[in-house]
Design an enzyme around this catalytic site. Structure first.
Site, PDB file in Angstrom:
ATOM      1  CG  PHE A 176       1.486   8.489  -2.814  1.00  0.00           C
ATOM      2  CD1 PHE A 176       1.744   8.569  -4.176  1.00  0.00           C
ATOM      3  CD2 PHE A 176       1.188   7.259  -2.267  1.00  0.00           C
ATOM      4  CE1 PHE A 176       1.712   7.436  -4.974  1.00  0.00           C
ATOM      5  CE2 PHE A 176       1.144   6.114  -3.065  1.00  0.00           C
ATOM      6  CZ  PHE A 176       1.412   6.206  -4.423  1.00  0.00           C
ATOM      7  CG  ASP A 193       6.906   9.530   1.227  1.00  0.00           C
ATOM      8  OD1 ASP A 193       7.855   9.220   0.480  1.00  0.00           O
ATOM      9  OD2 ASP A 193       5.821   8.902   1.259  1.00  0.00           O
ATOM     10  CE1 TYR A 248       7.559   2.116  -6.400  1.00  0.00           C
ATOM     11  CE2 TYR A 248       7.970   0.693  -4.526  1.00  0.00           C
ATOM     12  CZ  TYR A 248       7.191   1.643  -5.160  1.00  0.00           C
ATOM     13  OH  TYR A 248       6.056   2.117  -4.543  1.00  0.00           O
ATOM     14  CE  LYS A 249       7.293   5.787  -6.242  1.00  0.00           C
ATOM     15  NZ  LYS A 249       6.542   6.428  -5.169  1.00  0.00           N
ATOM     16  NE  ARG A 254       3.814  10.650 -12.015  1.00  0.00           N
ATOM     17  CZ  ARG A 254       4.054   9.822 -11.005  1.00  0.00           C
ATOM     18  NH1 ARG A 254       4.130  10.277  -9.772  1.00  0.00           N
ATOM     19  NH2 ARG A 254       4.220   8.541 -11.208  1.00  0.00           N
TER      20      ARG A 254
END
Ligand SMILES: *Cc1c(COP(=O)(O)O)cnc(C)c1O
Length: 413
Positions: free
Chosen positions: A128, A199, A224-225, A372
């Site tokens: 990322f 991560d 927040y995921k 995705r």
């Protein structure tokens, strides 16, 4: 198999789903299929009431006394301990704090403080972007002490040598959904004396994680995921108890042993609290805690089983579209290597994801050509998988993606 038999089968899967009851705990508009919970988790219905209580009661009435009275000051540690139960950490090894990017900085510099004679921070080039950017920032600031090195995803093992201070890897890749073997890679890194920062942005709440079982050193991840903590929710940082002597570089007063003694010199707290920096964001933490509490009610093995079954069903139904419309499966089909998302490459990926919104399906696009589909077993149904493919088929058949407004890229994808 006829379509009717198929839909009966799918209804049976939903009827027998032990996690089905969680869906009504989230605010989700009828008709909408939300496949982007891996980017921004859905809103738990309890969050609004909890925030109203914190704002009107704890803040409005309690004012500054709420730092102690409502346990605001210990929230990062309390919520960290709860997140720890999801990812195999012991109490006192996680704080919920700051953003993931900032926590990457803190974990990497802490690891560097434990390997002062080694220059390299190693990662994969396709990690990322913020992970790699943080490495590059540390290198630029270090005045030649630190080197940020990125290699191809499959070249990590051979790039591990005794120059490497710390390896930064994402356990579930944000685009492909590929899962790394955390225990094996950690062992390999330790064999050459390197530390690892994992991560977990796409792991926590998505797949079973056992940080201490893998002998992990440091970890960070998003709130927040899959944890459904809300936009910009605080992230978290894990440091194994054996690394609590690492020197914090972001040596803010909330990481001090005695912040309210207002001493002139920095003296880090003995435990995980030293990885805090400034005043905790209480409103964000309050929303995050609701999401984490909800996730803790679910059985992680059951979540994983359903996530894989949703993915299998989706991949199966997508097969004809791959042949007819040129979607190419990017995600691994093998369960051990698949996270909680399914990704396809398609040259018109961006336009298709935009046009899908007309069909009330929200997925997302990652450059250059990846669609995705995030699978969140707490609030998705088996029927949503089949219905998504139906709508996508209609979209492709009518070329609904080929409209001028979908050719222009928006700033946020
Ligand atoms: C989502 C994500 C981030 C986001 O970092 P923020 O600081 O919260 O913007 C970082 N790393 C990975 C792997 C991610 O998936």
């Amino acid at each position: 198999m006829t379509d009717m038999m198929l839909s009966a089968d799918v209804s049976a899967l939903d009827a027998a789903d032990p996690l089905a009851h969680f869906r009504e705990r989230f605010q989700l508009r009828e008709g909408l299929i939300y496949l982007d919970g891996n980017s921004l988790g859905a809103l738990p219905k309890a969050t609004g009431a909890r925030l109203a209580e914190v704002v009107a009661g704890e803040w409005g009435e309690g004012l500054i006394t709420s730092w102690l009275g409502s346990e605001w000051s210990t929230a990062p540690r309390r919520i960290g301990d709860k997140i720890g139960r999801l990812i195999g950490a012991n109490p006192g090894e996680i704080v919920a704090t700051d953003s993931t990017s900032v926590n990457i900085f803190k974990a990497l510099t802490a690891a560097l403080s434990l390997r002062r004679e080694r220059p390299v921070i190693l990662s994969e080039a396709t990690n990322f972007p913020t992970d790699v950017y943080m490495m590059q920032g540390i290198e630029a600031f270090s005045g030649g002490r630190v080197k940020a090195v990125t290699v191809a995803p499959d070249a990590i093992a051979e790039a591990l040598n005794d120059d490497v201070a710390v390896l930064l890897l994402t356990q579930v890749h944000y685009k492909s959904g590929r899962v790394r073997d955390m225990a094996a890679i950690t062992r390999r890194a330790h064999d050459v004396g390197a530390l690892v920062v994992w991560d977990l942005s796409h792991s926590a709440g998505a797949i079973p994680v056992d940080l201490n079982g893998a002998n992990a050193d440091f970890a960070i991840g998003c709130g927040y995921k899959f944890l459904n903590g809300g936009p910009g929710a605080p992230a978290y940082l894990f440091a194994a108890a054996r690394h609590h002597a690492a020197a914090p570089v972001l040596s803010g007063w909330f990481g001090h042993a005695r912040p309210f003694a207002f001493e002139e010199d920095y003296d880090p707290a003995a435990g995980i609290e030293r990885f805090q920096c400034g005043t905790p964001p209480v409103l964000g933490l309050s929303a995050l805690e609701v999401g984490v509490d909800l996730m803790l009610e679910a059985d992680m093995a059951e979540l994983r089983r359903k996530s894989l079954a949703l993915g299998d069903l989706f991949i199966e139904h997508m097969r004809p579209l791959c042949d007819t419309y040129g979607f190419e499966l990017v995600t691994m089909q093998g369960h051990a290597e698949r996270g909680s998302q399914v990704a396809y490459a398609h040259p018109q990926g961006y336009q298709i994801v935009q046009a899908l919104k007309e069909y009330d399906v929200i997925a997302d696009f990652r450059a250059p050509d990846i669609l995705r589909f995030g699978l969140t077993p707490l609030y998705l149904r088996y029927q949503d998988m089949v219905e998504t493919v139906d709508r996508l088929e209609k979209l492709c058949a009518s070329r609904a993606w080929d409209k001028p407004q979908y050719h222009e890229r928006a700033a946020v994808t």
